[in-house]
Scaffold this active site. Structure first.
Site, PDB file in Angstrom:
ATOM      1  CG  ASP A  88      -2.306   0.623   0.857  1.00 11.29           C
ATOM      2  OD1 ASP A  88      -2.314   1.775   0.364  1.00 11.29           O
ATOM      3  OD2 ASP A  88      -3.343  -0.017   1.082  1.00 11.29           O
ATOM      4  CG  HIS A 112      -4.204   2.577  -2.372  1.00 10.68           C
ATOM      5  ND1 HIS A 112      -4.108   3.285  -1.194  1.00 10.68           N
ATOM      6  CD2 HIS A 112      -5.512   2.606  -2.728  1.00 10.68           C
ATOM      7  CE1 HIS A 112      -5.319   3.734  -0.854  1.00 10.68           C
ATOM      8  NE2 HIS A 112      -6.183   3.354  -1.776  1.00 10.68           N
ATOM      9  CG  ASP A 149      -8.272   0.451  -3.697  1.00 10.42           C
ATOM     10  OD1 ASP A 149      -7.328  -0.191  -4.189  1.00 10.42           O
ATOM     11  OD2 ASP A 149      -8.265   0.847  -2.518  1.00 10.42           O
ATOM     12  CD  GLU A 150      -9.591   4.689  -1.618  1.00 10.53           C
ATOM     13  OE1 GLU A 150     -10.464   5.232  -0.926  1.00 10.53           O
ATOM     14  OE2 GLU A 150      -8.589   4.139  -1.122  1.00 10.53           O
ATOM     15  CD1 TRP A 171     -13.975  -0.924  -3.289  1.00  8.05           C
ATOM     16  CD2 TRP A 171     -13.970   0.360  -1.460  1.00  8.05           C
ATOM     17  NE1 TRP A 171     -13.337   0.244  -3.612  1.00  8.05           N
ATOM     18  CE2 TRP A 171     -13.309   1.049  -2.513  1.00  8.05           C
ATOM     19  CE3 TRP A 171     -14.082   0.992  -0.210  1.00  8.05           C
ATOM     20  CZ2 TRP A 171     -12.775   2.334  -2.345  1.00  8.05           C
ATOM     21  CZ3 TRP A 171     -13.547   2.272  -0.046  1.00  8.05           C
ATOM     22  CH2 TRP A 171     -12.903   2.921  -1.109  1.00  8.05           C
ATOM     23  CE1 TYR A 197     -14.623  -2.401   2.972  1.00  3.37           C
ATOM     24  CE2 TYR A 197     -13.053  -0.715   3.633  1.00  3.37           C
ATOM     25  CZ  TYR A 197     -13.580  -1.551   2.666  1.00  3.37           C
ATOM     26  OH  TYR A 197     -13.058  -1.528   1.394  1.00  3.37           O
ATOM     27  CG  PHE A 198     -14.956  -6.829  10.216  1.00  4.42           C
ATOM     28  CD1 PHE A 198     -16.190  -6.336   9.811  1.00  4.42           C
ATOM     29  CD2 PHE A 198     -14.743  -8.201  10.174  1.00  4.42           C
ATOM     30  CE1 PHE A 198     -17.190  -7.193   9.353  1.00  4.42           C
ATOM     31  CE2 PHE A 198     -15.741  -9.062   9.717  1.00  4.42           C
ATOM     32  CZ  PHE A 198     -16.958  -8.564   9.302  1.00  4.42           C
ATOM     33  CD1 TRP A 217      -9.989  -1.905   5.332  1.00  5.32           C
ATOM     34  CD2 TRP A 217      -8.173  -2.010   4.040  1.00  5.32           C
ATOM     35  NE1 TRP A 217     -10.396  -2.209   4.063  1.00  5.32           N
ATOM     36  CE2 TRP A 217      -9.306  -2.270   3.242  1.00  5.32           C
ATOM     37  CE3 TRP A 217      -6.909  -2.010   3.437  1.00  5.32           C
ATOM     38  CZ2 TRP A 217      -9.226  -2.541   1.875  1.00  5.32           C
ATOM     39  CZ3 TRP A 217      -6.824  -2.275   2.075  1.00  5.32           C
ATOM     40  CH2 TRP A 217      -7.976  -2.533   1.311  1.00  5.32           C
ATOM     41  CB  THR A 218      -3.665  -3.882   9.955  1.00 10.41           C
ATOM     42  OG1 THR A 218      -2.864  -4.129   8.798  1.00 10.41           O
ATOM     43  CG2 THR A 218      -4.602  -5.044  10.198  1.00 10.41           C
TER      44      THR A 218
END
Ligand code: ACM
Ligand code: ZN
Length: 355
Positions: free
Chosen positions: A24, A99, A162-163, A229, A254-255, A293-294
């Site tokens: 990322d 990303h 994405d993005e 998403w 999304y956790f 996502w961490t």
């Protein structure tokens, strides 16, 4: 060790896929032998990790604290085997064209500008992507994927998508030339060209691609699967056009967000097959996925706290018939599940404490 514990939790919940987001903007986490700077430089960012929510935190600076790390290919092989022994397929994600700041700061010749990136305070765009007019970008990503394919036997490879902001492509002579040569009407079509070109490479090696729903913009690559998403619309459109879909809308899946959104009962109430689809179209919905996502989680116990017991609710969503789902029954059965999680020393969020 924590990845293995997480895989144990997935197996316990009958999850059959571990989507491993390995790269990322903030870090590159997989050893690639062809490009040593990805682990020497791109795996490390400035700071101690606690400033992770600062989206624009830059690469590590000589003489200042740095945060990061990466998995060696040996470690990755071990994880893939550990997962396979538990009937779990690991799907790696190598993000493109956006990303990718970590990789591009290590190899800046593939930015549209060809130069290291410097953030301007008034720039509100996402971080700039790989130059789509520079053939080097494709050679680089293909060489990386060659090594990735050696490590991951999964049929599906996640290519991100994405993005990706397109403002640099609008003004880049190389990108503009590419658009002329390929007859592309706009930068959405240039993104589609990028993804389709990578799809051709992976299809030729017997693999399929999956990407976030932005890959629908400018035209979906012919054989691509879509991970929906930004809501369910992308998944609905893809299924209607006969493409495989994994549902993972932010609203329910999304956790990594605090436990008040989505709440456990909201996750439990999620129905992965959109009501907009008829029975034939619904067959393209492979299932749903919870995302954790961490970049803002510092320790494994933070991850456990966000993912559990949400994972238990998601397991029931994907493994039971809609008419059998019963949140009160689930809540009662969770009493035993919490004991199992205690036995595994999992730092779950105990929803019972709220009562
Ligand atoms: C995503 O959350 N950017 C896929
Ligand atoms: Zn360019």
């Amino acid at each position: 060790d924590f990845i293995k514990k997480y895989i144990d939790l997935l197996a316990m919940h009958k999850m059959n896929t571990f989507h491993w987001h390995l790269v990322d903007d903030q870090g590159w986490r997989i050893e690639i032998k062809a490009y040593p700077l990805l682990t020497e430089k791109a795996a490390w960012r400035e700071g101690t990790g606690t400033e992770a929510w600062d989206y624009f935190v830059g690469p590590a600076v000589e003489g200042k604290p740095k945060y990061g790390g990466f998995y060696t290919q040996e470690e990755i092989r071990e994880v893939v085997q550990y997962a396979a022994d538990r009937f779990i397929t690991v799907v790696p994600e190598i993000e493109m064209p956006g990303h990718s700041r970590a990789a591009l700061d290590a190899y800046p010749e593939m930015y549209c500008t060809g130069k290291p990136y410097e953030r301007k305070p008034d720039d509100e765009h996402y971080l700039p992507p790989f130059c789509a007019g520079n053939d080097q970008s494709f050679v680089f990503l293909e060489n990386i994927l060659e090594e990735v394919l050696e490590l991951f036997p999964s049929e599906c490879i996640h290519i991100g998508g994405d993005e990706a902001p397109k403002h640099t492509w609008e003004v880049c002579p190389k990108c503009q030339d590419r658009m002329k040569q390929e007859g592309l009407a706009d930068t959405d079509e240039l993104q589609s060209y990028f993804i389709t070109r990578m799809e051709r490479f992976l299809n030729a090696k017997g693999r399929k691609i999956i990407g976030w729903d932005e890959i629908l913009e400018g035209g979906l690559a012919p054989n691509a699967a879509v991970m929906s998403w930004r809501g369910t619309e992308g998944g609905i459109a893809a299924a209607r056009s006969g493409h495989a879909v994994v549902m993972s809308p932010t609203s329910h899946c999304y956790f990594n967000y605090p436990h008040d959104a989505p709440t456990l009962d909201k996750i439990y109430a999620y129905e992965p097959i959109p009501s907009e689809l008829n029975a034939d179209q619904a067959k393209y919905i492979l299932g749903a996925q919870g995302n954790v996502w961490t970049e803002g989680m510092i320790t494994p116990t933070d991850v456990e706290h966000m993912a559990l017991p949400r994972m238990s609710a998601m397991a029931e969503v994907v493994w039971s018939k809609k008419e059998h789902r019963d949140f009160d029954g689930f809540t009662k059965r969770m009493d035993k599940q919490y004991k199992r999680l205690d036995a595994m020393d999992v730092n779950y969020f105990d929803t019972r404490q709220k009562k």
